[in-house]
Design a protein around this motif. Structure first.
Motif, PDB file in Angstrom:
ATOM      1  N   MET A 107       1.012  -1.235   0.244  1.00  0.00           N
ATOM      2  CA  MET A 107       0.606  -0.343   0.172  1.00  0.00           C
ATOM      3  C   MET A 107       1.109   1.297   0.227  1.00  0.00           C
ATOM      4  O   MET A 107       0.581   1.894  -0.661  1.00  0.00           O
ATOM      5  N   LEU A 108       1.765   1.038   0.863  1.00  0.00           N
ATOM      6  CA  LEU A 108       2.561   1.999   0.933  1.00  0.00           C
ATOM      7  C   LEU A 108       3.090   2.691   0.029  1.00  0.00           C
ATOM      8  O   LEU A 108       3.765   3.541  -1.310  1.00  0.00           O
ATOM      9  N   PHE A 109       3.974   1.464  -0.750  1.00  0.00           N
ATOM     10  CA  PHE A 109       5.016   1.214  -1.882  1.00  0.00           C
ATOM     11  C   PHE A 109       4.007   2.141  -2.968  1.00  0.00           C
ATOM     12  O   PHE A 109       4.250   2.863  -4.242  1.00  0.00           O
ATOM     13  N   GLY A 110       2.592   1.480  -3.418  1.00  0.00           N
ATOM     14  CA  GLY A 110       1.826   2.607  -4.538  1.00  0.00           C
ATOM     15  C   GLY A 110       1.998   3.209  -4.447  1.00  0.00           C
ATOM     16  O   GLY A 110       1.417   4.311  -5.405  1.00  0.00           O
ATOM     17  N   VAL A 111       1.364   3.903  -3.440  1.00  0.00           N
ATOM     18  CA  VAL A 111       0.700   5.935  -3.254  1.00  0.00           C
ATOM     19  C   VAL A 111       1.990   6.224  -3.489  1.00  0.00           C
ATOM     20  O   VAL A 111       2.111   7.017  -3.877  1.00  0.00           O
TER      21      VAL A 111
END
Lengths: 255, 259
Positions: A118-122
């Motif tokens: 999730m953090l990577f996607g954002v």
């Protein structure tokens, strides 16, 4: 609703209890995703464009799928384990509680490793996908709708275990949808492409939201929202039908 | 290793073959992954004059089906599972046997992989033939078959050497992610080694990962280069010795901790 939120809070506390493991797993997943960025950069560095997709569009697709998958596999971690829980008789504990079974199961466990996704996607969206207010809003809508399609599909294929008493179909469905959603849908044609919009809705998890962010049309937005609604409803219906056939195995701890 | 190693491998292989649903799921996953990635590269080759990095669309198809077969035949989370056995102390029971712990584990895992490898190779051959046409060079394809076995053996030895770190760090749960990606890129599973940029290509040549995916794939793509099998054998000796050394040192430490 209060019980569902309280359950989710407990699941968070459980994951957060071992902070070293939490951050290690989160970093490992982010590193894993970076390798995919390296792959796509190398690939498009060699071939330029493929079937209308270039490096920037595929990075947008990657941002959408890691965000959506991070939401589902991180916050609703049991979505991918429904089949196994059913086959092993592991939902007994949930049945004894005065809450609705499916929402409880979905929020009962969070998975720190997928918060890294999730953090990577954002981060990827902010850094590499030319964010503007409109694109950011479409990214949020697209990722959320993609997450709904993914969660619905995982519950749907997991619920097949109610009828077959085997969890392998759910496992294979999980692997297939994530894998197929990680590649540009337009490299496929014919029956395969049709399947990606129907039986294995990988296109709605990543490619359709990514196209929506690049070029929004009312038709495309309606198509995505309709897919999210259809798969969510189908998941609830099939799970509820299957639950009526469920027989206990007296295992109380795995939910 | 004496007679117990082949016996352990045979026994594990028979046990794995008796679970056809597990084999079918592994093969189904393999068929999807290999078809997707080979479609991607074939589409790229078609769009760019028929060749990418010196491989035609047909060669890329055979390359990717064999590279995937070499990797998918193994348990994806082997490092995590071995690490868990070390951390939980379950491995202490194996130390009571009058045979090498890592030797027996390697033999057993190798045997367990064989039914999956055989099934994936058969399906891969069929799908590659259907989607792209017959193999470019039959003699090279025949060499790819023993090369697949060596690739699996190299991969297993490296995974056990890697998992042995759990004797010291007490956790191998995230390590398999990173190891897998090294095989994907530096092992040239997702992207042919010839398509890697210079610095990454040099790094790949210096590391053992090419022996785990690239070699059988390169042979299956029609390059009759038997010396690649010698490269695999060399790496197998090095990786096997590394796994034995790591476990020997770790087992001494486990005894100190108490098992």
């Amino acid at each position: 609703m209060t019980a569902v939120f309280a359950t989710m809070r407990t699941a968070f506390a459980e994951a957060w209890a071992n902070r070293t493991a939490f951050w290690t797993q989160l970093a490992a997943m982010a590193l894993n995703d970076i390798v995919w960025v390296v792959f796509w950069v190398l690939f498009f560095g060699k071939v330029g464009t493929v079937a209308g997709w270039d490096r920037s569009r595929v990075l947008l697709l990657l941002a959408v799928i890691t965000t959506g998958a991070g939401i589902v596999l991180g916050l609703l971690s049991n979505a991918r384990r429904i089949g196994q829980l059913v086959a092993d008789g592991g939902i007994d504990a949930a049945l004894a509680l005065p809450v609705r079974t499916l929402p409880f199961l979905l929020v009962r466990r969070v998975d720190a490793v997928n918060f890294g996704d999730m953090l990577f996607g954002v981060t990827l969206f902010v850094v590499a996908c030319s964010p503007t207010p409109q694109r950011a809003a479409l990214y949020v809508i697209g990722s959320a709708a993609g997450a709904l399609v993914l969660a619905g599909f995982l519950v749907l294929v997991g619920s097949i275990a109610f009828f077959t008493r085997r969890s392998e179909v759910g496992d294979l469905g999980f692997q297939a949808v994530l894998l197929l959603a990680s590649y540009p849908v337009d490299i496929f044609s014919g029956i395969t492409k049709t399947l990606l919009y129907t039986a294995i809705p990988a296109a709605f998890v990543s490619a359709v939201p990514a196209k929506l962010i690049d070029h929004v049309t009312p038709g495309r937005l309606a198509e995505l929202l309709a897919a999210a609604a259809v798969f969510s409803c189908a998941a609830v219906v099939v799970f509820t039908m299957g639950l009526r056939r469920y027989t206990s195995s007296a295992i109380w701890t795995r939910a | 290793m004496s007679a117990w190693a082949p016996a352990a491998a045979r026994s594990a292989s028979r046990r794995a073959a008796r679970d056809p649903i597990a084999v079918a799921v592994a093969v189904g996953f393999y068929a999807i992954v290999a078809t997707v990635i080979s479609t991607l590269w074939r589409t790229a080759a078609t769009a760019h004059g028929g060749q990418v990095a010196g491989y035609t669309g047909v060669q890329l198809t055979w390359y990717l089906y064999f590279a995937e077969a070499a990797v998918t035949a193994l348990q994806q989370r082997q490092i995590e599972m071995t690490g868990d056995d070390i951390v939980s102390g379950a491995i202490a029971v194996e130390m009571l046997r009058p045979v090498s712990v890592v030797g027996l584990r390697l033999a057993t895992e190798f045997g367990r992989c064989l039914p999956r490898l055989a099934a994936c190779t058969a399906i891969g051959l069929t799908l590659a033939w259907i989607t792209s046409g017959p193999p470019v060079e039959v003699a090279a394809l025949l060499l790819a078959l023993p090369s697949l076995l060596l690739a699996v053996a190299c991969n297993l030895a490296a995974q056990h050497a890697f998992a042995g770190a759990a004797f010291w760090v007490r956790d191998a749960r995230s390590a398999w992610f990173l190891y897998q990606k090294l095989v994907f890129l530096l092992g040239a599973m997702l992207i042919p080694a010839e398509a890697l940029p210079g610095w990454l290509h040099s790094a790949a040549l210096a590391l053992p990962f090419l022996a785990m995916a690239y070699v059988p794939a390169r042979l299956a793509a029609g390059h009759l280069e038997p010396q690649l099998l010698l490269l695999q054998m060399g790496w197998l000796v090095v990786l096997g010795a590394a796994a034995v050394a790591v476990f020997a040192a770790g087992e001494r430490r486990l005894q100190v901790v108490g098992g």
